[in-house]
Write a protein that holds these residues in place. Structure first.
Motif, short mmCIF file in Angstrom:
data_model
loop_
_atom_site.label_atom_id
_atom_site.label_comp_id
_atom_site.label_asym_id
_atom_site.label_seq_id
_atom_site.Cartn_x
_atom_site.Cartn_y
_atom_site.Cartn_z
N VAL A 220 0.99 -1.20 0.06
CA VAL A 220 -0.07 0.16 0.12
C VAL A 220 0.86 1.49 0.24
O VAL A 220 0.56 2.08 -0.74
N GLY A 221 2.11 1.29 1.00
CA GLY A 221 2.91 2.35 1.01
C GLY A 221 3.49 2.81 -0.38
O GLY A 221 3.69 3.54 -0.78
N TRP A 222 4.01 1.52 -1.22
CA TRP A 222 4.85 1.59 -2.14
C TRP A 222 3.86 2.36 -3.34
O TRP A 222 4.44 2.86 -4.23
N ALA A 223 2.69 1.84 -3.28
CA ALA A 223 1.68 2.42 -4.42
C ALA A 223 1.43 3.75 -4.22
O ALA A 223 1.50 4.53 -5.23
N LEU A 224 1.39 4.31 -2.96
CA LEU A 224 1.12 5.77 -2.77
C LEU A 224 2.45 6.54 -3.30
O LEU A 224 2.39 7.37 -4.01
N ILE A 225 3.61 5.71 -3.04
CA ILE A 225 5.04 6.65 -3.48
C ILE A 225 5.11 6.56 -4.93
O ILE A 225 5.44 7.59 -5.67
N SER A 226 4.56 5.55 -5.76
CA SER A 226 4.47 5.50 -7.05
C SER A 226 3.54 6.56 -7.54
O SER A 226 3.63 7.16 -8.51
N ALA A 227 2.41 6.64 -6.87
CA ALA A 227 1.45 7.94 -7.38
C ALA A 227 2.23 9.20 -7.45
O ALA A 227 2.18 9.92 -8.27
N ILE A 228 2.81 9.37 -6.09
CA ILE A 228 3.71 10.59 -6.02
C ILE A 228 4.77 10.84 -7.17
O ILE A 228 4.82 11.91 -7.74
N LEU A 229 5.45 9.72 -7.35
CA LEU A 229 6.54 9.83 -8.43
C LEU A 229 6.00 9.96 -9.96
O LEU A 229 6.46 10.79 -10.70
N PHE A 230 4.82 9.32 -10.25
CA PHE A 230 4.13 9.45 -11.36
C PHE A 230 3.73 11.06 -11.62
O PHE A 230 3.93 11.65 -12.88
N SER A 231 3.48 11.46 -10.78
CA SER A 231 2.97 13.02 -10.53
C SER A 231 3.91 13.84 -10.74
O SER A 231 3.79 14.69 -11.65
N GLY A 232 5.05 13.55 -9.94
CA GLY A 232 6.19 14.33 -10.39
C GLY A 232 6.62 14.44 -11.73
O GLY A 232 7.35 15.33 -12.43
N ALA A 233 6.76 13.17 -12.29
CA ALA A 233 7.12 12.76 -13.62
C ALA A 233 6.20 13.55 -14.76
O ALA A 233 6.76 14.00 -15.76
N ALA A 234 5.10 13.89 -14.42
CA ALA A 234 4.12 14.66 -15.38
C ALA A 234 4.42 15.96 -15.35
O ALA A 234 4.41 16.54 -16.48
N ILE A 235 4.78 16.73 -14.06
CA ILE A 235 5.30 17.94 -13.95
C ILE A 235 6.61 18.30 -14.75
O ILE A 235 6.61 19.11 -15.30
N CYS A 236 7.55 17.34 -14.71
CA CYS A 236 8.81 17.30 -15.26
C CYS A 236 8.56 17.26 -16.90
O CYS A 236 9.30 18.15 -17.67
N LEU A 237 7.76 16.51 -17.35
CA LEU A 237 7.50 16.30 -18.65
C LEU A 237 6.81 17.55 -19.29
O LEU A 237 7.13 18.27 -20.40
N ARG A 238 5.83 18.03 -18.65
CA ARG A 238 5.26 19.43 -18.97
C ARG A 238 6.16 20.82 -18.95
O ARG A 238 6.07 21.39 -19.96
N SER A 239 7.22 20.76 -18.05
CA SER A 239 8.09 21.69 -18.12
C SER A 239 8.92 21.68 -19.14
O SER A 239 9.65 22.65 -19.89
N GLU A 240 9.22 20.42 -19.42
CA GLU A 240 10.27 20.12 -20.39
C GLU A 240 9.71 20.44 -21.87
O GLU A 240 10.43 21.21 -22.67
N ARG A 241 8.48 20.25 -21.85
CA ARG A 241 7.83 20.62 -23.22
C ARG A 241 7.62 22.03 -23.28
O ARG A 241 8.04 22.63 -24.62
N ASP A 242 7.50 22.62 -22.24
CA ASP A 242 7.50 24.23 -22.30
C ASP A 242 8.76 24.96 -22.82
O ASP A 242 8.92 25.82 -23.48
N ARG A 243 9.97 24.24 -22.15
CA ARG A 243 11.12 24.82 -22.48
C ARG A 243 11.48 24.59 -23.96
O ARG A 243 12.26 25.46 -24.76
#
Length: 285
Positions: A220-243
């Motif tokens: 359960v804990g690792w699933a929550l950590i995975s969700a947070i990391l996927f959210s961070g990856a989406a933010i990174c992808l969006r900022s890279e695309r903007d750049r």
């Protein structure tokens, strides 16, 4: 690029670890460990003069034997009760199935108390929530693959939401399992549960959480950590695309409309207009 690549890699690894832990915990039988000290019970019975009735119960009732309990089976790692039909599990231990009365063909549950029915419903619901969480993870797998292939922040965000949902569903299943455990220990729900045990059995039985239970909460804990990391990856992808879009703007040449003088159709040069000879006053020379 490094931000999204690293974060996506970590998110994928944690998601795989989470699913593996939850799947192993779901399918194994080591959630609770009941260690029954049978020799101490016999000694207690001989001291109290209750040896006949107690020995009979010890030889006929399964809860007088050391056992492990999972979501689907009760297994006997040491001695097994001769009156209970068991079979060999995949890990070579003698087990019997837990009956959730699905379907209740003989209408056995009509004689259950309200507390016993509540315990039964919580056990059923816990298994149902685990199954739904696995289905949500299956959908998250495909949205994650599409997001990595297309480098799409929207798809990765969807994967993060699905992993968060899977974490909440599995946490809910764990909560229901704890509720079922509470009813088994604190409520009168059947003679095989703690409140209706004999004093000798209560005093000589140690109940503890086993490794499947620990693995489930870690999943359960690792699933929550995975969700947070996927959210961070989406933010990174969006900022890279903007750049990237901002950098590409420097290579675009601005095109402005050209201003041209309009052609004057139907106009004559202004000047004197002469009548008569073609060359005006110069015709006489």
């Amino acid at each position: 690029m490094p931000c999204s690549a690293i974060t996506l890699s970590l998110a994928t690894i944690t998601a795989i670890v989470s699913v593996a832990m939850l799947a192993i915990a779901f399918s194994t039988d080591n959630w609770l460990f009941y260690e029954v000290k049978r020799s101490s019970i016999l000694k207690y019975a001989s001291e109290k003069g209750e040896q006949g009735a107690l020995v009979n119960s010890m030889n006929t009732q399964y809860y007088y034997y050391t056992r492990t309990k999972g979501l689907f089976r009760i297994c006997y790692p040491k001695e097994r009760p001769p009156t209970v039909e068991t079979y060999l599990s995949p890990v070579e231990t003698h087990c019997m199935n837990i009956d959730y009365f699905i379907p209740d063909t003989d209408n056995v549950t009509k004689n259950f108390s309200e507390e016993a029915m509540t315990r039964l419903h919580m056990g059923r619901a816990a298994i149902a929530l685990f199954i739904v969480s696995f289905f949500v993870v299956f959908i998250a797998f495909w949205t994650g693959v599409a997001g990595c292939w297309r480098r799409s922040p929207a798809n990765i965000t969807s994967t993060a939401i699905l992993m968060l949902l899977a974490s909440l569903l599995s946490a809910g299943a764990m909560g229901l399992w704890h509720g079922e455990e509470y009813f088994e220990k604190e409520k009168v729900v059947g003679e095989e549960y703690y409140q209706q045990w004999s004093n000798a059995l209560r005093d000589n039985t140690d109940i503890s959480y086993d490794w499947s239970f620990i693995l489930a909460w870690l999943g359960v804990g690792w699933a929550l950590i995975s969700a947070i990391l996927f959210s961070g990856a989406a933010i990174c992808l969006r900022s890279e695309r903007d750049r990237e879009e901002a950098a590409n703007m420097h290579y675009l040449m601005p095109v402005y409309p050209q201003k041209q003088q309009p052609y004057a159709y139907g106009y004559a040069y202004p000047g004197p207009y002469y009548h008569g000879a073609a060359y005006g006053p110069y015709a006489q020379y």
